[in-house]
Scaffold this active site. Sequence first.
Site, PDB file in Angstrom:
ATOM      1  CB  THR A  40      -8.133 -25.536  -1.344  1.00  0.00           C
ATOM      2  OG1 THR A  40      -8.298 -26.669  -2.194  1.00  0.00           O
ATOM      3  CG2 THR A  40      -7.844 -24.306  -2.197  1.00  0.00           C
ATOM      4  CB  VAL A  41      -9.274 -22.963   2.851  1.00  0.00           C
ATOM      5  CG1 VAL A  41      -9.280 -21.695   3.690  1.00  0.00           C
ATOM      6  CG2 VAL A  41     -10.264 -22.829   1.705  1.00  0.00           C
ATOM      7  CE  LYS A 132     -19.114 -22.606   0.965  1.00  0.00           C
ATOM      8  NZ  LYS A 132     -17.888 -22.314   0.238  1.00  0.00           N
ATOM      9  N   GLY A 161     -15.642 -15.258   0.045  1.00  0.00           N
ATOM     10  CA  GLY A 161     -14.196 -15.523   0.153  1.00  0.00           C
ATOM     11  C   GLY A 161     -13.402 -14.371   0.713  1.00  0.00           C
ATOM     12  N   GLY A 214      -9.010 -25.536  -7.361  1.00  0.00           N
ATOM     13  CA  GLY A 214      -9.403 -25.550  -5.938  1.00  0.00           C
ATOM     14  C   GLY A 214     -10.529 -24.589  -5.619  1.00  0.00           C
ATOM     15  CD  GLU A 217     -17.797 -25.542  -1.414  1.00  0.00           C
ATOM     16  OE1 GLU A 217     -17.711 -26.163  -0.358  1.00  0.00           O
ATOM     17  OE2 GLU A 217     -17.244 -24.437  -1.581  1.00  0.00           O
ATOM     18  CE  LYS A 232     -19.852 -19.025  -0.781  1.00  0.00           C
ATOM     19  NZ  LYS A 232     -19.193 -19.131  -2.089  1.00  0.00           N
ATOM     20  N   GLY A 329     -10.797 -19.657  -3.793  1.00  0.00           N
ATOM     21  CA  GLY A 329      -9.381 -19.895  -4.071  1.00  0.00           C
ATOM     22  C   GLY A 329      -8.573 -19.816  -2.782  1.00  0.00           C
TER      23      GLY A 329
HETATM   24  P1  NDP Z   1     -10.608 -29.423   0.937  1.00  0.00           P
HETATM   25  O1  NDP Z   1     -11.511 -30.546   0.559  1.00  0.00           O
HETATM   26  O2  NDP Z   1      -9.550 -28.998   0.015  1.00  0.00           O
HETATM   27  O3  NDP Z   1      -9.909 -29.799   2.349  1.00  0.00           O
HETATM   28  C1  NDP Z   1     -10.593 -30.354   3.412  1.00  0.00           C
HETATM   29  C2  NDP Z   1      -9.598 -30.765   4.496  1.00  0.00           C
HETATM   30  O4  NDP Z   1     -10.323 -31.315   5.582  1.00  0.00           O
HETATM   31  C3  NDP Z   1      -8.581 -31.820   4.048  1.00  0.00           C
HETATM   32  O5  NDP Z   1      -7.303 -31.397   4.418  1.00  0.00           O
HETATM   33  C4  NDP Z   1      -8.970 -33.063   4.865  1.00  0.00           C
HETATM   34  O6  NDP Z   1      -7.881 -33.835   5.327  1.00  0.00           O
HETATM   35  C5  NDP Z   1      -9.585 -32.422   6.078  1.00  0.00           C
HETATM   36  N1  NDP Z   1     -10.459 -33.340   6.801  1.00  0.00           N
HETATM   37  C6  NDP Z   1     -11.523 -34.025   6.328  1.00  0.00           C
HETATM   38  N2  NDP Z   1     -12.070 -34.764   7.321  1.00  0.00           N
HETATM   39  C7  NDP Z   1     -11.320 -34.528   8.428  1.00  0.00           C
HETATM   40  C8  NDP Z   1     -11.354 -34.999   9.762  1.00  0.00           C
HETATM   41  N3  NDP Z   1     -12.273 -35.861  10.172  1.00  0.00           N
HETATM   42  N4  NDP Z   1     -10.424 -34.548  10.641  1.00  0.00           N
HETATM   43  C9  NDP Z   1      -9.471 -33.675  10.245  1.00  0.00           C
HETATM   44  N5  NDP Z   1      -9.377 -33.191   8.979  1.00  0.00           N
HETATM   45  C10 NDP Z   1     -10.302 -33.623   8.091  1.00  0.00           C
HETATM   46  O7  NDP Z   1     -11.557 -28.197   1.314  1.00  0.00           O
HETATM   47  P2  NDP Z   1     -11.279 -26.648   1.097  1.00  0.00           P
HETATM   48  O8  NDP Z   1     -10.016 -26.266   1.746  1.00  0.00           O
HETATM   49  O9  NDP Z   1     -11.525 -26.269  -0.306  1.00  0.00           O
HETATM   50  O10 NDP Z   1     -12.510 -26.024   1.911  1.00  0.00           O
HETATM   51  C11 NDP Z   1     -12.535 -26.012   3.322  1.00  0.00           C
HETATM   52  C12 NDP Z   1     -13.757 -25.219   3.763  1.00  0.00           C
HETATM   53  O11 NDP Z   1     -13.636 -23.887   3.287  1.00  0.00           O
HETATM   54  C13 NDP Z   1     -15.066 -25.740   3.189  1.00  0.00           C
HETATM   55  O12 NDP Z   1     -16.075 -25.575   4.152  1.00  0.00           O
HETATM   56  C14 NDP Z   1     -15.328 -24.844   1.994  1.00  0.00           C
HETATM   57  O13 NDP Z   1     -16.701 -24.716   1.696  1.00  0.00           O
HETATM   58  C15 NDP Z   1     -14.782 -23.534   2.508  1.00  0.00           C
HETATM   59  N6  NDP Z   1     -14.359 -22.585   1.492  1.00  0.00           N
HETATM   60  C16 NDP Z   1     -13.559 -22.999   0.472  1.00  0.00           C
HETATM   61  C17 NDP Z   1     -13.118 -22.095  -0.475  1.00  0.00           C
HETATM   62  C18 NDP Z   1     -12.252 -22.503  -1.627  1.00  0.00           C
HETATM   63  O14 NDP Z   1     -11.995 -21.643  -2.492  1.00  0.00           O
HETATM   64  N7  NDP Z   1     -11.781 -23.738  -1.682  1.00  0.00           N
HETATM   65  C19 NDP Z   1     -13.489 -20.689  -0.385  1.00  0.00           C
HETATM   66  C20 NDP Z   1     -14.304 -20.346   0.764  1.00  0.00           C
HETATM   67  C21 NDP Z   1     -14.724 -21.285   1.650  1.00  0.00           C
HETATM   68  P3  NDP Z   1      -6.930 -34.653   4.313  1.00  0.00           P
HETATM   69  O15 NDP Z   1      -6.217 -33.588   3.525  1.00  0.00           O
HETATM   70  O16 NDP Z   1      -6.032 -35.423   5.173  1.00  0.00           O
HETATM   71  O17 NDP Z   1      -7.840 -35.480   3.455  1.00  0.00           O
HETATM   72  N1  HSE Z   2     -16.897 -23.239  -4.008  1.00  0.00           N
HETATM   73  C1  HSE Z   2     -17.022 -21.905  -3.551  1.00  0.00           C
HETATM   74  C2  HSE Z   2     -17.109 -20.980  -4.749  1.00  0.00           C
HETATM   75  C3  HSE Z   2     -15.835 -21.554  -2.705  1.00  0.00           C
HETATM   76  O1  HSE Z   2     -16.833 -21.408  -5.870  1.00  0.00           O
HETATM   77  O2  HSE Z   2     -17.471 -19.825  -4.564  1.00  0.00           O
HETATM   78  C4  HSE Z   2     -15.982 -20.238  -2.013  1.00  0.00           C
HETATM   79  O3  HSE Z   2     -16.958 -20.299  -1.013  1.00  0.00           O
END
Ligand code: NDP
Ligand code: HSE
Length: 459
Positions: A40-41, A132, A161, A214, A217, A232, A329
């Site tokens: 997502t991010v 986090k 975020g 998205g 977590e 957080k 998001g």
């Molecule tokens: P996702 O689960 O959507 O994406 C995780 C990504 O990590 C995927 O692309 C996955 O690859 C990749 N990945 C997993 N294992 C490996 C590895 N060994 N090597 C390389 N890539 C790997 O997570 P999010 O984007 O939602 O979140 C990412 C981070 O941001 C988290 O720490 C989350 O807590 C934080 N966050 C998220 C927010 C949100 O709104 N979603 C907001 C604020 C923070 P593949 O796609 O190939 O499976």
């Molecule tokens: N899962 C987290 C939330 C993402 O809903 O706030 C942002 O850190």
Amino acid sequence: MSLEKNVDSPYIGTQSINLGSQTNCLKMNKTGVAIVGLGTVGQGVAQLLLDHGDRTARHAGRTLWLTHVVVKDIHKPRDVDLPAGIITNDLNKVINDDSVKVVAQLVGGIEPARSIILKLLESGKDVVTANKALLAEHGPEIFDRARQLGRSVAFEASAAGGIPIITNVSQCLSANQIESLHAILNGTSNFILSKMDSEGGDYQSALTLAQKLGLAEADPAMDVDGTDAAQKLAILAHLCFGARVHWSDIPRRGIDSIDERDLKFSKHLGYRIKLIAFAKLAGTGIQLMVSPMLVKTGKPLAEVQANFNAVSVVGDAVGPVFFHGQGAGQMPTASAVVADMIDTAVGRTAITFKTLELWADGHQRVDFAEPGDLEGRYYMRFDVVDQPGVMGQITGRLGQHGISIASVYQHETQNEHQQTVPIVIMTHAAKESAARAAMKQIADMPTVAESPERFRILS
Ligand code: NDP
Ligand code: HSE
């Protein structure tokens, strides 16, 4: 320079390029950047770097040149159009590429995220992360290692975020002693509570929608049980108060056990239930907790809707300051990550990272206040047998513990089969220890059904 002829441009083939600025930015110095994790991010970050290279170049004074994107599964379909040849599942491509200076580490969870960050730092990269959970668990190790290696870690997206709260509390408000921080830090929980409150939606379908969007977590239990907000809060408590607290030591409760009736009764009384991350200096100690609390309708925190977060901070010089924005998001989070990448490429992060000495060895600046001493008003709900004298017994027990009642609200039974009726009591300020003891005594009464409910009222 012709853009079309610049075949190594990662911007070719992307949409909404401002050609004029892009042409200019192609003449600028390039700083190689990479992304690890394209979920997502990560996809939002790639989109900002690729579609708005002109904008980032203008703010960084150089082009942030996306060179590698590391994922787990290179065959997975993605929503973002990447330039050919930059996606890989081999982290070594980033590690061995000396042109890459800044890496956005956007893999969630603890491992392999921790090892990836350590490897990146050891190979001379500066790191930006939104993780986090990892910082709350291994922040001291990661920040120490970065300091030893002369590298930096930026983490604006790790709390609230898209709201730039980390920069604000650690830099813009640094002339202040922060006295309190009351915040909505979990977008998923707020999204669920808002849906249930405004549309009468049910908990499970609101959670499913938050996952689809998205927001949640990978393990959504961390969102709804208060873990994510506590992680957080641990980060923010360190920045605001110098508290060295492990997130798991913060008393916490999530929204997963909320009874829909309490949302309705609170609304009737002019309040909304919100999942509040609470930090307050009281004397020399700090009180920290994450819990659903009642917030008076009309107060800014009560009006925070959907995936929005908000942080209400009081500083001794500035007074109250309120921050509001999307806390979860794709694009809101990417906004914070890319700003960190720009700050890091420009060299700003290195300066603040060095001066802040985050989680460095040293004395904790504050002690933790005794939880029982915390004063507050409470919402209490008891399901009681509808018979003479019960109300008097309850109010009598509250009185024995010095708890004064502000209002009482009893619902009529709806039909002859209903065994109990709910009584809702709003109290005046009382100590946590007194409220806890009174609740236990009342719960033991034979006329009171199991599991009475109690929430703090945020003042
Ligand atoms: P996702 O689960 O959507 O994406 C995780 C990504 O990590 C995927 O692309 C996955 O690859 C990749 N990945 C997993 N294992 C490996 C590895 N060994 N090597 C390389 N890539 C790997 O997570 P999010 O984007 O939602 O979140 C990412 C981070 O941001 C988290 O720490 C989350 O807590 C934080 N966050 C998220 C927010 C949100 O709104 N979603 C907001 C604020 C923070 P593949 O796609 O190939 O499976
Ligand atoms: N899962 C987290 C939330 C993402 O809903 O706030 C942002 O850190």
